[in-house]
Design an enzyme around this catalytic site. Structure first.
Site, short mmCIF file in Angstrom:
data_model
loop_
_atom_site.label_atom_id
_atom_site.label_comp_id
_atom_site.label_asym_id
_atom_site.label_seq_id
_atom_site.Cartn_x
_atom_site.Cartn_y
_atom_site.Cartn_z
N GLU A 210 39.74 65.67 9.45
CA GLU A 210 41.13 65.92 9.08
C GLU A 210 41.65 67.21 9.70
OE1 GLU A 210 43.32 64.03 7.80
OE2 GLU A 210 41.92 62.40 7.43
N CYS B 260 54.81 52.00 13.99
CA CYS B 260 56.03 52.80 13.82
C CYS B 260 55.93 54.04 14.69
CB CYS B 260 56.21 53.18 12.35
SG CYS B 260 57.87 53.78 11.95
N CYS C 18 58.56 46.86 15.81
CA CYS C 18 59.07 46.41 14.52
C CYS C 18 58.70 44.96 14.19
CB CYS C 18 60.58 46.61 14.48
SG CYS C 18 61.07 48.34 14.72
N CYS D 14 55.74 44.92 12.00
CA CYS D 14 55.73 45.87 10.88
C CYS D 14 55.88 45.16 9.53
CB CYS D 14 56.85 46.89 11.05
SG CYS D 14 56.84 48.14 9.75
N CYS E 130 63.49 47.79 5.94
CA CYS E 130 63.56 49.09 6.64
C CYS E 130 65.02 49.35 7.04
CB CYS E 130 62.67 49.08 7.88
SG CYS E 130 62.81 50.58 8.89
#
Length: 384
Positions: free
Chosen positions: A58, A217, A224, A227, A233
């Site tokens: 991370e 995205c 899209c 998605c 959206c």
DNA sequence: TAAACGTGGGA
DNA sequence: TTCCCAAGTTT
């Protein structure tokens, strides 16, 4: 199925029929299902709940793309496999493995945190995001990511991926890192969390946000069609995916110029350690002077070293986040029989090293580039 | 709080 | 070439 028990959030316009109630899957449910089917599951730091592994990944991934991180992560884990090994190492050894990755305070903070864990936490990680966030280099989003992946805590992340997804999904037109907008995004991120406490669901959800942002995205030309959030959206509906999220306000980068002195003698090069604060903190670099300083005079006056030959190299442009730097490198070959040449040592923050060894040191990217450029020159000198 | 803090890849 | 910015945090 993991998420079926979690269908609670609904999209109002889909259940308004009085003839049949159609529960449309929530944002979280759609994301979780998409992640399980289409997300990434084989990255080197996945498939474990070891907080050490998750923490290292991370931190490396802060402002850094996955493909860049992978080789660094592999090297790092092979050298420092656990908190104890990292705490036992020197900061310099950590920075040597961080060389080229950038944002070197991350490496310094990693080492600091390992020492804190070793001395104050019995070598173990705290189990909740709030405690993790108290450790150096772990902010709110990183703490949340570690807590989700390691122990399944129900907390929200908010990284660049999430900001972009939410800005588009909710049609937010203000700059996502502006304070008020960011506060709003944190609230949305928390509201959207799956209502379950299930570790696997929370992991798939959190990973799903990152995967969707990275794979679907995307900043430019989002996919899209693929998605799971497309149907509601706002950016998609209003054809605003190209303009959301709002771009960062432009700033003109200042330009700086410096000269780097590449001192060579008997196959060795002189490096000096930069102060902990400022750019390239704690890294080994060539002595740096202003462009109007004379390199030969500098060597004589500050290092008591006599130069035999001076060679200018082509300028090197390097762009940071907040300024542009032009480096004017010059090779300064010493008169080789000076008794004092190797007196500079680590205690004075000076180091004469062979060029191969220099490449293994904690050096920033432009120094590595210059060392590689100088390697053939040095071989020529050696044969004279 | 705005600015400091790296680097490399994509458009 | 030039610009943007990516699994952000610290001061």
């Amino acid at each position: 199925m993991l998420a079926e028990k979690n269908i609670q959030q609904t999209v109002p316009q889909y259940k308004q029929s009085s003839y049949q109630i159609v529960e449309f899957p929530s944002f979280a449910d759609r994301l979780v299902q998409w992640q399980l089917a289409h997300g990434r599951h084989s990255l080197p730091w996945q498939g474990t709940r070891d907080p050490y592994v998750i923490w290292i990944s991370e931190v490396m991934l802060q402002q850094t793309q996955v493909n860049t991180v992978i080789p660094y992560f592999e090297r790092f884990m092979a050298t420092f496999p656990n908190v104890a090994a990292l705490a036992a190492a020197s900061v310099e050894a950590v920075l040597a493995l961080w060389s080229g990755l950038g944002y070197y305070s991350r490496g310094r903070n990693l080492h600091r945190t390992a020492c804190i864990l070793q001395t104050q936490y019995d070598g173990k990680f705290p189990k909740d995001a709030a405690s993790l966030q108290q450790l150096p280099g772990i902010g709110r989003s990183t703490a949340a990511a570690i807590a989700v992946f390691a122990v399944g805590e129900r907390v929200a992340i908010l990284d660049g991926n999430v900001k972009r997804i939410l800005a588009r999904y909710f049609g937010i037109g203000t700059y996502p890192s502006e304070k008020k907008t960011e506060q709003h995004l944190w609230e949305l991120a928390e509201d959207l969390l799956p209502s379950t406490q299930d570790h696997q669901v929370l992991t798939a959800y959190t990973q799903g946000l990152m995967d969707l942002g990275a794979l679907v995205c995307t900043r430019a030309q989002p996919h899209c069609q693929r998605c799971p959030l497309q149907v509601d959206c706002k950016a998609y509906r209003d054809n605003l995916t190209a303009t959301l999220p709002a771009a960062k306000p432009k700033k003109i980068l200042p330009t700086k110029e410096v000269a780097h002195l590449i001192l060579l003698n008997q196959g060795h090069v002189l490096l000096t350690k930069r102060p902990t604060s400022g750019i390239w903190g704690g890294l080994w670099c060539f002595p740096e002077v202003t462009v109007d300083q004379n390199g030969i005079d500098y060597c004589a006056e500050n290092l008591c070293l006599q130069v035999e030959r001076q060679t200018e190299l082509a300028p090197l442009n390097h762009t940071f986040t907040h300024f542009k730097l032009t480096i004017y490198p010059q090779i300064l070959r010493l008169i080789s029989h000076q008794s004092s040449w190797k007196k500079s040592d680590r205690e004075n923050n000076y180091l004469w090293v062979g060029i191969e060894e220099a490449l293994t040191c904690a050096i920033p990217a432009p120094v590595r580039k210059l060392l590689l450029a100088v390697q053939p020159v040095l071989r020529t000198f050696m044969h004279e």
